[in-house]
Design a protein around this motif. Structure first.
Motif, PDB file in Angstrom:
ATOM      1  N   TYR A 290       4.507 -12.410 -10.636  1.00 43.61           N
ATOM      2  CA  TYR A 290       5.070 -12.349 -11.977  1.00 43.61           C
ATOM      3  C   TYR A 290       5.923 -11.089 -12.093  1.00 43.61           C
ATOM      4  CZ  TYR A 290       0.920  -9.383 -12.547  1.00 43.61           C
ATOM      5  OH  TYR A 290      -0.050  -8.419 -12.382  1.00 43.61           O
ATOM      6  N   HIS A 291       6.580 -10.951 -13.235  1.00 43.25           N
ATOM      7  CA  HIS A 291       7.506  -9.852 -13.498  1.00 43.25           C
ATOM      8  C   HIS A 291       7.066  -9.137 -14.774  1.00 43.25           C
ATOM      9  CE1 HIS A 291      10.924  -8.455 -15.964  1.00 43.25           C
ATOM     10  NE2 HIS A 291      11.547  -8.162 -14.850  1.00 43.25           N
ATOM     11  N   ILE A 301       8.557  -6.610  -9.700  1.00 39.55           N
ATOM     12  CA  ILE A 301       7.810  -7.785  -9.286  1.00 39.55           C
ATOM     13  C   ILE A 301       6.410  -7.350  -8.880  1.00 39.55           C
ATOM     14  CG2 ILE A 301       7.688  -9.707  -7.659  1.00 39.55           C
ATOM     15  CD1 ILE A 301      10.036  -9.727  -9.723  1.00 39.55           C
ATOM     16  N   TYR A 302       5.422  -8.071  -9.393  1.00 40.81           N
ATOM     17  CA  TYR A 302       4.025  -7.795  -9.070  1.00 40.81           C
ATOM     18  C   TYR A 302       3.399  -9.015  -8.405  1.00 40.81           C
ATOM     19  CZ  TYR A 302       4.260  -3.549 -11.866  1.00 40.81           C
ATOM     20  OH  TYR A 302       4.595  -2.305 -12.350  1.00 40.81           O
ATOM     21  N   ILE A 335      16.330 -11.382 -13.059  1.00 43.69           N
ATOM     22  CA  ILE A 335      15.378 -11.110 -11.982  1.00 43.69           C
ATOM     23  C   ILE A 335      14.478 -12.329 -11.813  1.00 43.69           C
ATOM     24  CG2 ILE A 335      13.489  -9.642 -11.178  1.00 43.69           C
ATOM     25  CD1 ILE A 335      14.634  -7.394 -12.877  1.00 43.69           C
ATOM     26  N   SER A 336      14.351 -12.802 -10.580  1.00 45.30           N
ATOM     27  CA  SER A 336      13.509 -13.966 -10.335  1.00 45.30           C
ATOM     28  C   SER A 336      12.926 -13.908  -8.926  1.00 45.30           C
ATOM     29  CB  SER A 336      14.323 -15.259 -10.504  1.00 45.30           C
ATOM     30  OG  SER A 336      13.521 -16.392 -10.233  1.00 45.30           O
ATOM     31  N   PRO A 337      11.601 -13.818  -8.799  1.00 45.57           N
ATOM     32  CA  PRO A 337      10.975 -13.864  -7.484  1.00 45.57           C
ATOM     33  C   PRO A 337      10.504 -15.278  -7.144  1.00 45.57           C
ATOM     34  CG  PRO A 337       9.363 -13.184  -9.078  1.00 45.57           C
ATOM     35  CD  PRO A 337      10.639 -13.471  -9.852  1.00 45.57           C
ATOM     36  N   GLY A 338      10.307 -15.537  -5.880  1.00 51.10           N
ATOM     37  CA  GLY A 338       9.653 -16.758  -5.441  1.00 51.10           C
ATOM     38  C   GLY A 338       8.193 -16.481  -5.145  1.00 51.10           C
ATOM     39  N   PRO A 339       7.432 -17.508  -4.792  1.00 51.75           N
ATOM     40  CA  PRO A 339       6.024 -17.298  -4.436  1.00 51.75           C
ATOM     41  C   PRO A 339       5.887 -16.652  -3.068  1.00 51.75           C
ATOM     42  CG  PRO A 339       6.632 -19.578  -4.064  1.00 51.75           C
ATOM     43  CD  PRO A 339       7.825 -18.932  -4.717  1.00 51.75           C
ATOM     44  N   VAL A 340       4.769 -15.995  -2.844  1.00 52.23           N
ATOM     45  CA  VAL A 340       4.444 -15.506  -1.506  1.00 52.23           C
ATOM     46  C   VAL A 340       4.070 -16.703  -0.643  1.00 52.23           C
ATOM     47  CG1 VAL A 340       2.846 -14.092  -0.155  1.00 52.23           C
ATOM     48  CG2 VAL A 340       3.678 -13.273  -2.373  1.00 52.23           C
ATOM     49  N   LYS A 353      15.683 -12.647  -6.410  1.00 48.87           N
ATOM     50  CA  LYS A 353      17.058 -12.600  -6.897  1.00 48.87           C
ATOM     51  C   LYS A 353      17.129 -11.534  -7.983  1.00 48.87           C
ATOM     52  CE  LYS A 353      18.080 -17.494  -6.045  1.00 48.87           C
ATOM     53  NZ  LYS A 353      18.512 -18.784  -6.651  1.00 48.87           N
ATOM     54  N   HIS A 354      18.146 -10.683  -7.900  1.00 46.90           N
ATOM     55  CA  HIS A 354      18.274  -9.572  -8.837  1.00 46.90           C
ATOM     56  C   HIS A 354      19.749  -9.389  -9.165  1.00 46.90           C
ATOM     57  CE1 HIS A 354      17.862  -5.634 -10.668  1.00 46.90           C
ATOM     58  NE2 HIS A 354      16.559  -5.654 -10.499  1.00 46.90           N
ATOM     59  N   SER A 355      20.050  -9.282 -10.445  1.00 48.75           N
ATOM     60  CA  SER A 355      21.445  -9.179 -10.868  1.00 48.75           C
ATOM     61  C   SER A 355      22.115  -7.904 -10.375  1.00 48.75           C
ATOM     62  CB  SER A 355      21.530  -9.244 -12.404  1.00 48.75           C
ATOM     63  OG  SER A 355      20.837  -8.139 -12.984  1.00 48.75           O
ATOM     64  N   GLN A 356      21.328  -6.858 -10.105  1.00 45.36           N
ATOM     65  CA  GLN A 356      21.882  -5.582  -9.672  1.00 45.36           C
ATOM     66  C   GLN A 356      21.674  -5.318  -8.183  1.00 45.36           C
ATOM     67  OE1 GLN A 356      23.574  -3.794 -12.102  1.00 45.36           O
ATOM     68  NE2 GLN A 356      23.077  -5.603 -13.324  1.00 45.36           N
TER      69      GLN A 356
END
Length: 446
Positions: A290-291, A301-302, A335-340, A353-356
């Motif tokens: 999650y974020h 991201i955690y 900001i968007s992470p995928g699963p481990v 994915k990160h805009s910066q």
């Protein structure tokens, strides 16, 4: 474990985990144009392969929902236009599924609106696809987020939100192919926020342990900054649910249900209802991604993992940036992470994915869940696919991978282009011309 040994271990991993171990390279086997599609805002299209058939669903240049069907050895789709058209709402994605008899089910174009649902009356017969707009007939007037899943036994399950953002519940139905009818899988909602809040779930997904895993957060109002309390539950059959330590749960699960909270994140502390997932490590322990904001107010991201008898929370990113978000409607995702997940050679990896800071894939130290390597382009698609075709300002490339047969050496991918989200509000002109929806047949390069 000592700091010195952890540092040494990370160096060893970095030396023996080059990005080519986790990078997926694809080449094009075949490509075709499906048709012209609406490009004024993004909304989810769907691709489903159930051999020997393939189905696609999209909104055409006139915004009308269209379903296509072909056999995999055919070069062209047959199409059927359905009597529903999308407005400006990016929530109104389309979902497809095929039941045991080979009949297609279609649902979509809903955001707190009455159920829109179509079903074939004859297997594999596109012309037999008819409007039904009813499943069980109760709590079907305010539907959002339709999803189908197939159980290992081949049963078809449909779940959706009844209600609205900040006041809703998650309901599950199951389909009987003999009577061609739906019934409630659970007599009550699985997640119920009443009129005080609503849940935003990710999953359920079938894990490597054979169990269904679900994570979610609660939101108090339509304002996306009021998300709170990332939570988790699991089930062996989608009917009997339990906490991560095996304590039985009695649905409906609410914000007051004990034992389900992973991290009690308060409102307005960066918890956002995108990019939350359940993943797994090599021991099949669940990891909830999650974020949220760190102690300095930066967006991070955690990853929370169940270890022995508690959730251990790891900060995986270390970015100097704060994504400030609030309000209602579909927003641009910064900001968007995928699963481990477990990649080749047993390494844990996670996309971001990160805009910066751009996008890529982390190789994670399994003990600390911190990056030990970063692969900037872990999924490498041919430039023909990733390249933007439209010259209209602001257009973005969209993808939809095949949701049917599990990916192997070959897979299928949809590509089209649209403007970004606009909080579900109409855009004044000028608007872009329709974009081309393309289908690619891909093969993984060894």
């Amino acid at each position: 474990m000592s700091t010195i040994f952890c540092t040494f271990l990370a160096l060893v991993y970095a030396a023996n985990a080059p990005c080519d171990i986790v990078t997926e390279k694809w080449e094009i086997l075949d490509a075709c144009e499906i048709g012209s599609v609406w490009a004024g805002h993004p909304v989810g299209f769907f691709l489903l392969t159930v051999s020997p058939y393939q189905y696609v669903a999209f909104y055409d240049a006139d915004r009308q929902m269209v379903v296509g069907q072909r056999k995999l050895d055919e070069s062209h789709f047959r199409f059927k236009k359905l009597p529903t058209s999308v407005g400006w709402d990016s929530h109104n994605s389309i979902a497809l599924a095929v039941d045991k008899r080979g009949c297609l089910h279609v649902s979509g174009n809903m955001h707190v609106t009455p159920l829109i649902y179509f079903r074939m009356t004859a297997p594999h017969n596109l012309e037999s696809l008819i409007p039904v707009h009813r499943m069980v007939g109760v709590n079907e007037d305010r539907v959002t987020y339709p999803r189908f899943i197939s159980t290992p036994e081949g049963d078809l399950v449909f779940y959706y939100r009844d209600g609205a953002s900040g006041r809703g519940r998650q309901l599950f139905n199951i389909y009987d192919v003999e009577s061609q009818s739906w019934r409630r899988l659970l007599p009550v909602p699985l997640l119920d926020g009443g009129e005080q809040m609503s849940a935003y779930p990710s999953g359920p997904i079938l894990g490597p342990d054979g169990l269904w895993h679900l994570c979610w957060m609660w939101r108090d109002t339509p304002d996306c900054s009021t998300n709170h309390d990332i939570s988790y539950a699991r089930s062996r059959d989608l009917v009997h649910w339990e906490t991560v330590d095996g304590t039985p749960l009695t649905p409906p699960i609410t914000a007051a249900t004990p034992g389900v909270i992973v991290d009690p994140v308060p409102v307005k502390l960066g918890l956002i209802n995108v990019g939350h997932h359940v993943g797994f490590d090599t021991q099949h322990r669940p990891i909830v991604t999650y974020h949220k904001y760190d102690q300095s107010g930066r967006s991070q991201i955690y990853n929370a993992r169940w270890e022995k008898d508690r959730w251990v929370i790891y900060q995986t990113s270390n970015w100097e940036y704060r994504w400030e978000f609030s309000g209602g409607g579909s927003i641009g995702i910064e900001i968007s992470p995928g699963p481990v997940r477990i990649a080749q050679a047993g390494y844990l990896v996670q996309t971001f994915k990160h805009s910066q800071y751009g996008s890529g894939t982390w190789v994670l130290d399994e003990e600390t869940l911190r990056p030990i390597d970063t692969c900037r382009h872990a999924i490498r698609l041919p430039g023909e696919i990733t390249r933007r075709e439209s010259e209209f300002p602001g257009m973005e490339v969209r993808f939809a991978w095949d949701s049917g047969e599990p990916p192997g050496k070959e897979s299928y991918l949809l590509k089209w282009e649209t403007l970004p989200p606009n909080r579900d509000r109409p855009r004044p002109g000028p608007l872009p011309p329709p974009s081309t929806l393309r289908l690619y047949h891909l093969r993984r390069v060894p």
